[in-house]
Scaffold this motif. Structure first.
Motif, PDB file in Angstrom:
ATOM      1  N   ILE A  80     -41.612  19.214  20.404  1.00  9.99           N
ATOM      2  CA  ILE A  80     -42.223  17.836  20.849  1.00  9.99           C
ATOM      3  C   ILE A  80     -41.699  17.798  22.568  1.00  9.99           C
ATOM      4  N   ASP A  81     -40.591  18.026  22.782  1.00  9.82           N
ATOM      5  CA  ASP A  81     -39.967  18.014  24.047  1.00  9.82           C
ATOM      6  C   ASP A  81     -39.172  19.117  24.486  1.00  9.82           C
ATOM      7  N   PRO A  82     -40.034  20.069  24.695  1.00  7.62           N
ATOM      8  CA  PRO A  82     -39.279  21.427  25.086  1.00  7.62           C
ATOM      9  C   PRO A  82     -38.616  21.278  26.576  1.00  7.62           C
ATOM     10  N   PRO A  83     -37.620  21.956  26.787  1.00  2.00           N
ATOM     11  CA  PRO A  83     -37.186  22.987  25.945  1.00  2.00           C
ATOM     12  C   PRO A  83     -36.015  22.720  24.825  1.00  2.00           C
ATOM     13  N   ARG A  84     -36.165  21.511  24.503  1.00  8.44           N
ATOM     14  CA  ARG A  84     -35.394  20.862  23.587  1.00  8.44           C
ATOM     15  C   ARG A  84     -36.190  21.090  22.090  1.00  8.44           C
ATOM     16  N   ALA A  85     -35.501  21.278  20.886  1.00  4.04           N
ATOM     17  CA  ALA A  85     -35.592  21.541  19.617  1.00  4.04           C
ATOM     18  C   ALA A  85     -34.808  20.762  18.853  1.00  4.04           C
ATOM     19  N   GLY A  86     -35.441  19.984  17.838  1.00  2.00           N
ATOM     20  CA  GLY A  86     -34.602  19.197  16.800  1.00  2.00           C
ATOM     21  C   GLY A  86     -34.758  19.657  15.442  1.00  2.00           C
ATOM     22  N   MET A  87     -33.938  20.011  14.740  1.00  2.00           N
ATOM     23  CA  MET A  87     -34.035  20.359  13.411  1.00  2.00           C
ATOM     24  C   MET A  87     -33.028  19.784  12.512  1.00  2.00           C
ATOM     25  N   TYR A  88     -33.611  19.430  11.270  1.00  2.00           N
ATOM     26  CA  TYR A  88     -32.806  18.639  10.296  1.00  2.00           C
ATOM     27  C   TYR A  88     -32.918  19.445   8.889  1.00  2.00           C
ATOM     28  N   VAL A  89     -31.595  19.666   8.549  1.00  2.00           N
ATOM     29  CA  VAL A  89     -31.669  20.577   7.136  1.00  2.00           C
ATOM     30  C   VAL A  89     -30.837  19.880   6.180  1.00  2.00           C
ATOM     31  N   CYS A  90     -31.144  19.941   4.739  1.00  2.00           N
ATOM     32  CA  CYS A  90     -30.650  19.295   3.832  1.00  2.00           C
ATOM     33  C   CYS A  90     -29.185  20.239   3.505  1.00  2.00           C
ATOM     34  N   VAL A 115     -29.064  19.528  12.855  1.00  2.00           N
ATOM     35  CA  VAL A 115     -28.390  18.490  12.045  1.00  2.00           C
ATOM     36  C   VAL A 115     -28.538  18.768  10.635  1.00  2.00           C
ATOM     37  N   ARG A 116     -27.101  19.011   9.941  1.00  2.00           N
ATOM     38  CA  ARG A 116     -27.116  19.331   8.431  1.00  2.00           C
ATOM     39  C   ARG A 116     -26.155  18.409   8.069  1.00  2.00           C
ATOM     40  N   ASN A 117     -26.814  17.685   6.930  1.00  2.00           N
ATOM     41  CA  ASN A 117     -26.307  16.706   6.328  1.00  2.00           C
ATOM     42  C   ASN A 117     -25.070  17.236   5.191  1.00  2.00           C
ATOM     43  N   ILE A 118     -24.124  16.556   4.912  1.00  2.10           N
ATOM     44  CA  ILE A 118     -22.965  16.256   3.804  1.00  2.10           C
ATOM     45  C   ILE A 118     -23.658  15.324   2.969  1.00  2.10           C
ATOM     46  N   ASP A 125     -18.432  29.965   7.386  1.00  2.56           N
ATOM     47  CA  ASP A 125     -17.659  30.595   8.561  1.00  2.56           C
ATOM     48  C   ASP A 125     -17.615  31.979   8.299  1.00  2.56           C
ATOM     49  N   ARG A 126     -17.137  32.419   6.957  1.00  2.00           N
ATOM     50  CA  ARG A 126     -16.821  33.691   6.482  1.00  2.00           C
ATOM     51  C   ARG A 126     -18.384  34.540   6.624  1.00  2.00           C
ATOM     52  N   LEU A 127     -19.481  33.766   6.128  1.00  7.17           N
ATOM     53  CA  LEU A 127     -21.022  34.198   6.383  1.00  7.17           C
ATOM     54  C   LEU A 127     -21.321  34.364   7.531  1.00  7.17           C
ATOM     55  N   GLY A 128     -20.703  33.973   8.571  1.00 11.60           N
ATOM     56  CA  GLY A 128     -21.158  34.060   9.917  1.00 11.60           C
ATOM     57  C   GLY A 128     -22.154  32.935  10.346  1.00 11.60           C
ATOM     58  N   VAL A 129     -22.135  32.050   9.390  1.00 13.26           N
ATOM     59  CA  VAL A 129     -23.172  30.595   9.642  1.00 13.26           C
ATOM     60  C   VAL A 129     -22.130  29.657  10.638  1.00 13.26           C
ATOM     61  N   LEU A 130     -23.037  29.362  11.867  1.00 12.80           N
ATOM     62  CA  LEU A 130     -22.668  28.800  13.011  1.00 12.80           C
ATOM     63  C   LEU A 130     -22.644  27.417  12.555  1.00 12.80           C
ATOM     64  N   SER A 131     -21.755  26.437  13.004  1.00 13.53           N
ATOM     65  CA  SER A 131     -21.582  25.199  12.671  1.00 13.53           C
ATOM     66  C   SER A 131     -22.886  24.262  13.436  1.00 13.53           C
ATOM     67  N   PRO A 132     -23.418  23.461  12.531  1.00 14.86           N
ATOM     68  CA  PRO A 132     -24.599  22.945  13.345  1.00 14.86           C
ATOM     69  C   PRO A 132     -24.071  21.854  14.290  1.00 14.86           C
ATOM     70  N   SER A 133     -24.960  21.345  15.107  1.00 12.75           N
ATOM     71  CA  SER A 133     -24.562  20.207  16.237  1.00 12.75           C
ATOM     72  C   SER A 133     -23.790  19.228  15.637  1.00 12.75           C
ATOM     73  N   ILE A 134     -24.504  18.699  14.754  1.00 12.63           N
ATOM     74  CA  ILE A 134     -23.834  17.463  14.004  1.00 12.63           C
ATOM     75  C   ILE A 134     -23.950  17.566  12.565  1.00 12.63           C
ATOM     76  N   GLU A 135     -22.956  17.286  11.727  1.00 10.17           N
ATOM     77  CA  GLU A 135     -22.721  17.226  10.174  1.00 10.17           C
ATOM     78  C   GLU A 135     -22.413  15.968   9.915  1.00 10.17           C
ATOM     79  N   PRO A 136     -23.449  15.039   9.726  1.00  8.67           N
ATOM     80  CA  PRO A 136     -23.258  13.850   9.403  1.00  8.67           C
ATOM     81  C   PRO A 136     -23.004  13.625   7.724  1.00  8.67           C
ATOM     82  N   MET A 153     -32.655   8.448   0.573  1.00 10.10           N
ATOM     83  CA  MET A 153     -32.537   7.860   1.730  1.00 10.10           C
ATOM     84  C   MET A 153     -31.786   8.260   2.628  1.00 10.10           C
ATOM     85  N   GLU A 154     -30.482   9.015   2.419  1.00  9.63           N
ATOM     86  CA  GLU A 154     -29.717   9.447   3.364  1.00  9.63           C
ATOM     87  C   GLU A 154     -30.268  10.130   4.466  1.00  9.63           C
ATOM     88  N   CYS A 155     -31.242  11.211   4.028  1.00  9.57           N
ATOM     89  CA  CYS A 155     -31.704  12.231   4.788  1.00  9.57           C
ATOM     90  C   CYS A 155     -32.734  11.414   5.835  1.00  9.57           C
TER      91      CYS A 155
END
Length: 491
Positions: A21-31, A67-70, A114-125, A224-226
């Motif tokens: 929508i707004d390059p070069p920014r990209a927004g991604m939400y993952v459950c 963004v990846r939620n808890i 972390d052990r799997l090499g998975v980077l921390s998301p930008s936000i983890e609400p 609702m949370e997502c």
């Protein structure tokens, strides 16, 4: 951005060029996970899949907000708004506060990632930290007539929504089929229809997780949370929503309905779903009791495991299959991944030892082209790995003098291999890392034996040389002789 990335969009059921929508920014939400137990192999698949997408978007020049939620409240034992909250039930059984349970397993999940090499998301609400936003969205849905209040609970009116929009747009289901295949369940009589779902649930007297709301002391529905958190952090419209295929219905279908009812339009342009990890053809999951935790995989302590498997072996196992294909667990498949990873890392090690020639008989641009085309084609990590393995053979040929490479091309090849192996696929050389921290005992022992064999060959003690080689082979270590010494890899 001059992007050529194509993603399979579950919403349209076809591959589409990624146009943010707004390059070069990209927004991604993952459950993300519901934190009431240890993360298992099934959790590794979406985590690695969307880490791969996150890494590739960043490597392609995008500024990504991931963004990846808890989920720490609201996920009941049964998706049809029945049963006890999963975290509250765990807390009751272990005589803990629910947030103790949620915090403990959130930390376990993060350490495993972390052990799997998975980077921390930008936000983890966390869902529990966004109750106000969820209440506000429910109020909007009620005001527009797409929900109703019964006895302090709020339910989404699927039939009313379906008159203005389409319920089932993501999963391909229509309301008539849903009606025909939905049975009335005990305790759901307060709903107008069995397929309506909870936006807010009034807490029973014994329910220990509750918040005040305009309708009752209670808690939000799982879906609702997502809707609330993706809107808060990515806006009313954003680029990518990801998650496991098992979440497509009802969770993501309900998300789309809620967001559309509250906002007047859908939120995510691209819906991306990874397929499942199965055991004997059945989905792996906590609810089915057939899961293997990541800690059990790392230690080899589960009854189904023939051995322990390192975190990078697990990551490589996941990446060897396309994210939209089913991935079936077996010891044989994990052992093959272990050997393949070792072969790849040996190639990287050999690449670091190569010496340039005056001219090249190989073209590293071919590797870059193949890897880029594979990643642009819906994150085809198996094809990236195939291209890298082809070039491991080329690297071995370079080491053995069968091919030549110039200094400029050697630097280009090293940069390309590093970019795809480490930056994009997210792999780590565990052997080198273990040696650096003093935890790898195999490598120095093998290197010592190879040095002894080299001395035996210099002394023309061929029997000793063969004895060392055959002993290593019996231990599953293949020795490869080269002009300037020898190398080794796991069989």
């Amino acid at each position: 951005m001059d992007s050529k990335l194509v993603l399979y969009n579950t919403l349209s059921r076809r591959k589409e060029l990624f146009e943010p929508i707004d390059p070069p920014r990209a927004g991604m939400y993952v459950c993300g996970p519901t934190v009431y137990g240890d993360p298992h192999l099934g959790h590794a698949r979406p985590a690695v899949t969307f880490d791969l997408l996150f890494r590739y978007l960043k490597a392609s020049g995008y500024k990504v907000r991931y963004v990846r939620n808890i989920t720490d409240v609201g996920h009941l034992e049964h998706d049809a708004d029945q049963g006890e909250d999963k975290i509250a039930r765990k807390a009751r059984l272990e005589q803990l506060e629910p947030m103790e349970v949620a915090h403990f397993y959130t930390e376990r999940y993060r350490r495993a990632m972390d052990r799997l090499g998975v980077l921390s998301p930008s936000i983890e609400p966390c869902a529990s930290g966004h109750i106000i936003e969820q209440i506000q969205m429910i109020e909007r849905i009620l005001a527009d007539g797409y929900a109703y209040v019964v006895n302090g609970s709020v339910y989404f009116d699927v039939e009313r929504y379906n008159r203005d929009f389409r319920y089932g747009i993501l999963s391909g289901r229509n309301l008539e089929d849903i009606v025909a295949n939905t049975r009335e369940l005990d305790g759901q009589s307060e709903k107008r229809h069995s397929y309506d779902f909870a936006l807010w649930k009034k807490a029973s007297p014994e329910h220990i997780m509750r918040w005040p709301s305009p309708w009752s002391d209670g808690f939000p529905g799982w879906h609702m949370e997502c809707s609330a958190m993706s809107t808060k952090y990515l806006g009313e419209r954003f680029d990518i929503h990801g998650g496991g295929m098992d979440l497509m219905f009802p969770h993501h279908e309900c998300e789309i309905a809620q967001s559309t009812a509250a906002l007047g339009h859908g939120s995510a342009n691209y819906w991306v779903h990874n397929n499942m990890i199965t055991i004997n053809g059945q989905k792996m999951g906590k609810s089915l009791g057939n899961f293997i935790t990541l800690e059990e995989l790392f230690t080899g302590s589960h009854r189904l495991l023939a051995q322990a498997y390192s975190p990078m072996t697990i990551r490589f196992f996941v990446l060897q299959a396309h994210y939209r294909s089913t991935l079936d667990f077996s010891n044989e498949a994990l052992q093959a991944a272990e050997k393949g990873l070792d072969r790849l890392m040996k190639g990287v090690e050999t690449l670091g030892k190569l010496r340039p020639s005056a001219a090249s008989t190989v073209d590293p641009a071919e590797l870059e082209r193949r890897c880029r085309e594979a990643m642009d084609d819906d994150l085809n990590s198996p094809m990236v790995i195939s291209a890298l393995f082809d070039w491991v053979r080329t690297i071995n040929q370079l080491a053995e003098g069968q091919q030549r490479i110039s200094e400029e091309d050697l630097e280009r090849l090293r940069a390309t291999v590093h970019r795809y192996v480490f930056d994009i696929l997210g792999l780590r050389d565990e052997k080198a890392a273990g040696a650096a921290t003093g935890r790898d005992y195999v490598t120095p022992l093998v290197e010592m034996l190879l040095a002894m064999r080299l001395q035996a060959k210099a002394d023309k003690d061929w029997a000793a040389s063969d004895r060392i080689r055959d002993g290593l082979a019996a231990a599953g270590i293949r020795v490869k002789d080269r002009k300037d010494g020898s190398d080794w890899e796991l069989e």
